[in-house]
Design a protein around this motif. Structure first.
Motif, short mmCIF file in Angstrom:
data_model
loop_
_atom_site.label_atom_id
_atom_site.label_comp_id
_atom_site.label_asym_id
_atom_site.label_seq_id
_atom_site.Cartn_x
_atom_site.Cartn_y
_atom_site.Cartn_z
N GLY A 71 0.98 -1.29 0.01
CA GLY A 71 -0.41 -0.60 -0.11
C GLY A 71 1.28 1.39 -0.19
N VAL A 72 0.29 2.71 -0.62
CA VAL A 72 0.92 3.46 -0.94
C VAL A 72 -0.01 4.71 0.39
N LEU A 73 0.63 5.84 1.04
CA LEU A 73 -0.64 6.63 2.12
C LEU A 73 0.17 7.62 1.56
N ASN A 74 -0.68 8.82 1.88
CA ASN A 74 -0.50 10.80 1.15
C ASN A 74 -0.48 10.81 2.32
N LEU A 75 1.70 10.94 2.55
CA LEU A 75 1.36 11.67 4.13
C LEU A 75 1.63 13.69 3.87
N THR A 76 1.03 14.31 4.33
CA THR A 76 1.17 15.32 4.58
C THR A 76 1.68 16.15 6.14
N ASP A 77 3.50 17.20 5.49
CA ASP A 77 4.19 17.57 6.15
C ASP A 77 3.34 18.78 6.69
N LEU A 78 3.32 18.93 8.14
CA LEU A 78 2.12 20.81 8.55
C LEU A 78 2.87 21.57 8.91
N ARG A 79 4.06 21.32 9.12
CA ARG A 79 5.33 21.82 9.10
C ARG A 79 5.58 22.97 7.41
N SER A 80 5.85 21.90 6.73
CA SER A 80 5.88 22.51 5.84
C SER A 80 4.98 21.45 4.78
N PRO A 81 3.41 22.25 4.01
CA PRO A 81 3.07 22.04 3.08
C PRO A 81 2.62 21.41 2.12
N ASP A 82 4.08 22.28 1.25
CA ASP A 82 4.68 22.05 0.09
C ASP A 82 5.34 21.68 -0.70
N ARG A 83 6.11 19.75 0.93
CA ARG A 83 6.57 18.99 0.42
C ARG A 83 5.35 17.69 0.06
N LYS A 84 6.11 16.89 -1.04
CA LYS A 84 5.39 15.90 -1.46
C LYS A 84 5.75 14.44 -1.26
N LEU A 85 4.97 14.17 0.03
CA LEU A 85 5.41 12.94 0.51
C LEU A 85 4.42 11.84 0.39
N TRP A 86 5.03 10.24 0.34
CA TRP A 86 4.69 9.27 0.30
C TRP A 86 4.86 8.14 1.43
N TYR A 87 4.62 7.02 1.68
CA TYR A 87 4.60 6.40 2.72
C TYR A 87 4.16 4.60 1.81
N ILE A 88 5.79 3.85 1.87
CA ILE A 88 5.31 2.89 1.34
C ILE A 88 5.02 1.82 2.23
N TYR A 89 4.37 0.83 2.46
CA TYR A 89 4.54 -0.70 3.59
C TYR A 89 3.54 -1.88 2.49
N TYR A 90 3.96 -2.13 2.95
CA TYR A 90 4.04 -3.98 2.70
C TYR A 90 3.57 -4.89 3.89
N ALA A 91 2.29 -5.36 4.32
CA ALA A 91 1.98 -6.59 5.28
C ALA A 91 1.23 -7.46 4.64
N LYS A 92 0.90 -8.88 5.39
CA LYS A 92 0.21 -10.18 5.40
C LYS A 92 -0.73 -9.61 5.70
N GLN A 93 -2.00 -10.03 5.52
CA GLN A 93 -3.12 -9.29 5.46
C GLN A 93 -3.59 -8.94 7.16
N PRO A 94 -3.50 -10.25 8.01
CA PRO A 94 -3.97 -10.36 9.63
C PRO A 94 -2.97 -9.04 9.90
N GLU A 95 -2.23 -8.72 9.49
CA GLU A 95 -1.13 -7.63 9.63
C GLU A 95 -1.49 -6.37 9.39
N VAL A 96 -2.34 -6.04 8.57
CA VAL A 96 -2.55 -4.59 7.22
C VAL A 96 -2.51 -3.85 8.75
N ASP A 97 -3.87 -4.12 9.30
CA ASP A 97 -4.53 -2.81 10.22
C ASP A 97 -3.90 -2.42 11.15
N GLU A 98 -2.81 -3.83 11.81
CA GLU A 98 -1.48 -3.81 13.07
C GLU A 98 0.13 -2.39 12.43
N THR A 99 -0.52 -2.68 11.09
CA THR A 99 1.01 -1.28 10.53
C THR A 99 0.27 -0.70 10.34
#
Length: 159
Positions: A40-68
């Motif tokens: 998965g990919v999450l859009n990340l907003t930096d409140l200190r500098s909103p001009d930055r364009k950040l994304w967070y990538i993650y992976y997990a097995k199905q039962p661990e997705v919510d915990e991750t």
């Protein structure tokens, strides 16, 4: 234009059935859902500098997705993130490496699971979603080609 869109999952399954001469059935799969990895990919907003364009990538097995996701939301703040992509994948580690290499080659700042677009870059969530989807489909096509090559070599060996 929507009629021209091809669902890769449906086409992939159809070709697998043809290739291995397996009849389609209506019964559900007996595979263990805890073995399925999600990327998965999450859009990340930096409140200190909103001009930055950040994304967070993650992976997990199905039962661990919510915990991750809860761990990520706790670290960066749930208000600052929104999920733009989540799909099942053969190898979350492999797809993560492919995504990181792709964006490093484009001279992005890549550290850990964070991807940062260069300043004044035209990338937004839509372009990011399109690029991640293309990389995901390339990964799926690579798996499909491997299965086809294995099948062809098995058929040659069998003959």
């Amino acid at each position: 234009m929507a009629s021209n869109v091809v669902n890769f999952d449906d086409e992939f399954e159809k070709y697998l059935h043809r290739m291995f001469h397996v009849k389609q059935t209506e019964e559900t799969s007996k595979c263990d859902p805890s073995n399925i990895e999600y990327f998965g990919v999450l859009n990340l907003t930096d409140l200190r500098s909103p001009d930055r364009k950040l994304w967070y990538i993650y992976y997990a097995k199905q039962p661990e997705v919510d915990e991750t996701l809860n761990r990520i939301f706790h670290k960066y703040g749930k208000k600052n993130m929104c999920e733009i992509f989540r799909k099942p994948t053969f190898s979350g580690v492999g797809l993560r490496d492919r995504v990181k290499r792709h964006f490093q080659d484009k001279k992005w700042y890549v550290k850990g699971n964070i991807l940062e677009a260069p300043p004044k870059s035209p990338y937004n969530d839509d372009r990011m979603l399109k690029m991640i989807t293309e990389l995901y489909n390339d990964e799926r096509k690579m798996l499909y080609n491997y299965i086809c090559m294995t099948h062809v070599s098995f058929m040659k060996y069998q003959s």
